[in-house]
Write an enzyme that holds these catalytic residues in place. Structure first.
Site, PDB file in Angstrom:
ATOM      1  N   ASP A  28       0.834  -1.195   0.000  1.00  0.00           N
ATOM      2  CA  ASP A  28       0.000   0.000   0.000  1.00  0.00           C
ATOM      3  C   ASP A  28       0.876   1.255   0.000  1.00  0.00           C
ATOM      4  O   ASP A  28       2.105   1.154  -0.014  1.00  0.00           O
ATOM      5  CB  ASP A  28      -0.922  -0.058   1.227  1.00  0.00           C
ATOM      6  CG  ASP A  28      -2.263   0.617   0.991  1.00  0.00           C
ATOM      7  OD1 ASP A  28      -2.355   1.486   0.101  1.00  0.00           O
ATOM      8  OD2 ASP A  28      -3.231   0.287   1.707  1.00  0.00           O
ATOM      9  N   ASP A  67     -10.430   3.054  -3.210  1.00  0.00           N
ATOM     10  CA  ASP A  67     -10.883   1.782  -2.650  1.00  0.00           C
ATOM     11  C   ASP A  67     -12.356   1.554  -2.969  1.00  0.00           C
ATOM     12  O   ASP A  67     -13.173   2.480  -2.907  1.00  0.00           O
ATOM     13  CB  ASP A  67     -10.740   1.780  -1.126  1.00  0.00           C
ATOM     14  CG  ASP A  67      -9.304   1.671  -0.661  1.00  0.00           C
ATOM     15  OD1 ASP A  67      -8.399   1.586  -1.509  1.00  0.00           O
ATOM     16  OD2 ASP A  67      -9.094   1.682   0.562  1.00  0.00           O
TER      17      ASP A  67
END
Length: 416
Positions: free
Chosen positions: A163, A223
């Site tokens: 990430d 997301d």
């Protein structure tokens, strides 16, 4: 600006140029990865006393691995069990600086869990972050990249998601490839999922050539959340940017619109089919995030639809596009096998953005669908209903379909 300790960013960029021949090229992810990941459904639930069946723990991932096998998901290709954020202790080991799995929730460490997953014939994935901390505040890889890559190899990890929280975006174009190189140097094959385009989004154009060289897949945008609105916002982003993104997808390197949310709370049955169909057209990774013990039979049937999965896993690896919108019906089209006399077959999804109360009838010409097998045509098969063979579609005919609101009709046009 921060970067690797005592290594200026310009020097790191120079190192990347000197290592131009050391691209990822790990032979992995020749079709989009398939599996299960914890984040969307289980987030950062760490209170195992209150939520013993939902907390991020060895138990959750053992159970999910077991269910992938017992419920038939592994049989159709779902193979990765991926731990997302919140698996770590808040600090590294004081003596070794190594990452430490939470001692209460993973009391036996990660090797025991990896062994269980591998014994099931599955593969083990793990999350980390390029920044100083993960998105949830646990230790990131910055300043410890070589150590963490070697640790992942020793833990028998098969898939790494990196990430980009708590990091300087300007460091990512050099730092992500560097971590991929370090993964390669361990000698253990690990699929490498990058995130830096999602953090560049809106500020600069992703460097797709570098992404293809150094990552097996990469998150492009926001997301996914547990709603149809979120799913369609992502598809709109992919459609808007498809001309810059689509050419760079292919075997070993994929655009990633994020997880499948089928089986949770936010999608109806028909909306679940919409996500599955568009993800198949996009050649997207099929990474579920749900409670596998609670997926309803009709949703499980969508997730395990072998014909739709075959489109997603088509070996040509050509990402599809949104071809057109007509009367609020979108047409998503992907070239697939078989290729007959130079003409592709196609998977075509007709997606309704309409909200009127009845199914909407609509017709398309050969030209509108950009079909080229003029003389012989295509056999048309409904991918969500294997018993619905629509016969042969030729140039002189219009293709007619009737799509429900917020629904999809998904067909394979096989070249003759």
């Amino acid at each position: 600006m921060f970067g690797m300790k005592n290594v200026p960013l310009l020097l790191l960029l120079l190192m990347q140029l000197l290592r131009a021949g050391s691209a990822l090229d790990n032979g992995l992810a020749l079709t989009p990865p398939m599996g299960w990941m914890s984040w969307q459904r289980f987030r950062c639930i760490t209170d195992c006393d209150t939520y013993p069946d939902e907390c991020i723990s060895e138990q959750l991932f053992r159970r999910s691995a077991d269910l992938l096998v017992s419920e038939g998901y592994a049989d159709v290709g779902y193979e990765y069990v991926i731990i997302d954020d919140c698996w770590l202790e808040w600090n590294r080991d004081n003596m070794t600086n190594k990452l430490v799995p939470d001692r209460k929730r993973f009391p036996r460490g990660l090797n025991v869990l990896a062994d269980h997953i591998h014994d099931k014939g599955l593969k083990f994935g793990l999350y980390q972050d390029f920044g100083t901390k993960t998105c949830a505040g646990y230790p990131g890889v910055i300043d410890h990249m070589a150590l963490d890559a070697e640790t992942f190899a020793k833990w028998d990890v098969d898939y790494v998601k990196l990430d980009g929280c708590n990091a300087n975006v300007s460091d990512m174009a050099a730092g992500y490839p560097e971590f991929g190189r370090l993964l390669n140097e361990t000698g253990r094959p690990m699929v490498y999922s990058c995130s830096w385009p999602a953090y560049q989004s809106g500020s600069e154009q992703p460097h797709f050539e570098s992404l293809k060289r150094h990552c097996n897949l990469w998150r492009n945008w926001a997301d996914v959340q547990d709603s149809f609105q979120s799913v369609m916002a992502i598809t709109d982003y992919f459609a808007k940017n498809q001309d810059s993104m689509q050419p760079h997808a292919g075997p070993g390197h994929w655009n990633d619109p994020d997880m499948l949310i089928l089986g949770n709370y936010g999608l109806s049955y028909d909306q679940s089919k919409v996500q599955m169909a568009i993800w198949a057209v996009l050649a997207a990774p099929l990474i579920m995030s749900n409670d596998l013990a609670k997926v309803r039979p009709e949703i499980k049937e969508i997730l395990q639809n072998r014909d739709v999965i075959a489109v997603n896993q088509d070996p040509l690896g050509i990402q599809g596009k949104r071809l057109l919108m007509k009367q609020n019906i979108e047409v998503w089209r992907r070239p697939i096998e078989p290729k007959i006399n130079g003409e592709y077959s196609y998977a075509i999804a007709f997606v309704s953005r309409r909200v009127d109360g009845s199914p909407f009838p609509i017709s398309f010409t050969f030209k509108e669908l950009s079909l080229f097998n003029d003389n012989i045509g295509y056999i048309v098969q409904d991918l969500f209903d294997k018993n619905n063979n629509l016969g042969v579609f030729r140039k002189e005919r219009e293709f007619k379909t009737r799509v429900i609101p917020n629904g999809v009709n998904f067909y394979k046009f096989t070249a003759l």
